[in-house]
Design a protein around this motif. Structure first.
Motif, PDB file in Angstrom:
ATOM      1  N   UNK A  73       0.850  -1.186   0.000  1.00 49.51           N
ATOM      2  CA  UNK A  73       0.000   0.000   0.000  1.00 49.51           C
ATOM      3  C   UNK A  73       0.889   1.240   0.000  1.00 49.51           C
ATOM      4  N   UNK A  74       0.615   2.163  -0.941  1.00 48.78           N
ATOM      5  CA  UNK A  74       1.471   3.323  -1.159  1.00 48.78           C
ATOM      6  C   UNK A  74       0.708   4.619  -0.890  1.00 48.78           C
ATOM      7  N   UNK A  75       1.291   5.453  -0.028  1.00 50.94           N
ATOM      8  CA  UNK A  75       0.758   6.783   0.244  1.00 50.94           C
ATOM      9  C   UNK A  75       1.519   7.822  -0.563  1.00 50.94           C
ATOM     10  N   UNK A  81       8.593  18.128  -1.273  1.00 52.40           N
ATOM     11  CA  UNK A  81       9.572  18.211  -0.187  1.00 52.40           C
ATOM     12  C   UNK A  81       9.671  16.884   0.578  1.00 52.40           C
ATOM     13  N   UNK A  82       9.077  15.829   0.021  1.00 47.80           N
ATOM     14  CA  UNK A  82       9.067  14.496   0.605  1.00 47.80           C
ATOM     15  C   UNK A  82       8.316  14.448   1.932  1.00 47.80           C
ATOM     16  N   UNK A  83       7.344  15.321   2.084  1.00 46.81           N
ATOM     17  CA  UNK A  83       6.465  15.330   3.252  1.00 46.81           C
ATOM     18  C   UNK A  83       5.141  14.686   2.852  1.00 46.81           C
ATOM     19  N   UNK A  86       5.774   5.361   1.077  1.00 45.46           N
ATOM     20  CA  UNK A  86       5.289   6.622   0.514  1.00 45.46           C
ATOM     21  C   UNK A  86       6.145   6.961  -0.695  1.00 45.46           C
ATOM     22  N   UNK A  87       5.527   7.572  -1.690  1.00 48.74           N
ATOM     23  CA  UNK A  87       6.225   7.937  -2.924  1.00 48.74           C
ATOM     24  C   UNK A  87       5.668   9.267  -3.428  1.00 48.74           C
ATOM     25  N   UNK A  88       6.430   9.958  -4.283  1.00 50.92           N
ATOM     26  CA  UNK A  88       5.916  11.213  -4.837  1.00 50.92           C
ATOM     27  C   UNK A  88       4.547  10.999  -5.491  1.00 50.92           C
ATOM     28  N   UNK A  89       3.603  11.860  -5.136  1.00 51.25           N
ATOM     29  CA  UNK A  89       2.262  11.703  -5.668  1.00 51.25           C
ATOM     30  C   UNK A  89       1.492  13.001  -5.770  1.00 51.25           C
TER      31      UNK A  89
END
Length: 144
Positions: free
Chosen positions: A96-98, A103-105, A119-122
């Motif tokens: 599961x990816x958020x 800024x990688x927040x 988590x990945x850039x989205x």
């Protein structure tokens, strides 16, 4: 090889359509491969729309696919809430990816919590957009 689960004019409910597609994959897989040796990677980027319990059929299909060597990646969802309340806790075999921002927040809209694996850039991702006039353009969108 890719195939779309949801297209214009498709019948059935959203969950039954996903289940039918995953069943097709599971029934035609051989050791994580399908269609002559292609690896199976399932991208469920739809994300859950409301708090729900996941169907037993979907849990079973996910287990069957991952036990055969396939990989399932799913969106955490875009509600800014705990992903566990949206059924993600019921699908432990998927990744599961958020979403994160530039800024990688954590993106404000991204679901989060212990049911999110990574988590990945989205946020503000450049993508294509189809217009009703038959042409394509680009736009920025939020995705998980």
């Amino acid at each position: 090889v890719s195939f779309a689960v949801m297209t214009c004019g498709i019948g059935g409910t959203f969950s039954s359509t996903i289940e039918e597609s995953l069943k097709h994959l599971a029934d035609n897989m051989d050791e994580g491969e399908i269609y002559g040796g292609l690896k199976v990677v399932v991208n469920l980027s739809n994300g859950p729309n409301s708090p729900t319990e996941t169907s037993e059929a979907l849990k079973s299909l996910e287990t069957q696919i991952t036990n055969q060597g396939g990989v399932i990646i799913r969106a955490a969802g875009n509600h800014g809430e705990d992903a566990c309340i949206y059924g993600q806790r019921d699908l432990p075999n998927s990744i599961t990816v958020g979403s994160t921002d530039k800024k990688d927040k954590l993106s404000k809209f991204s679901n989060h919590g212990k049911c999110v694996d990574l988590y990945a850039p989205g946020e503000k991702m450049l993508t294509t957009d189809y217009s009703p006039y038959g042409d394509y353009s680009t736009k920025y969108t939020k995705v998980t």
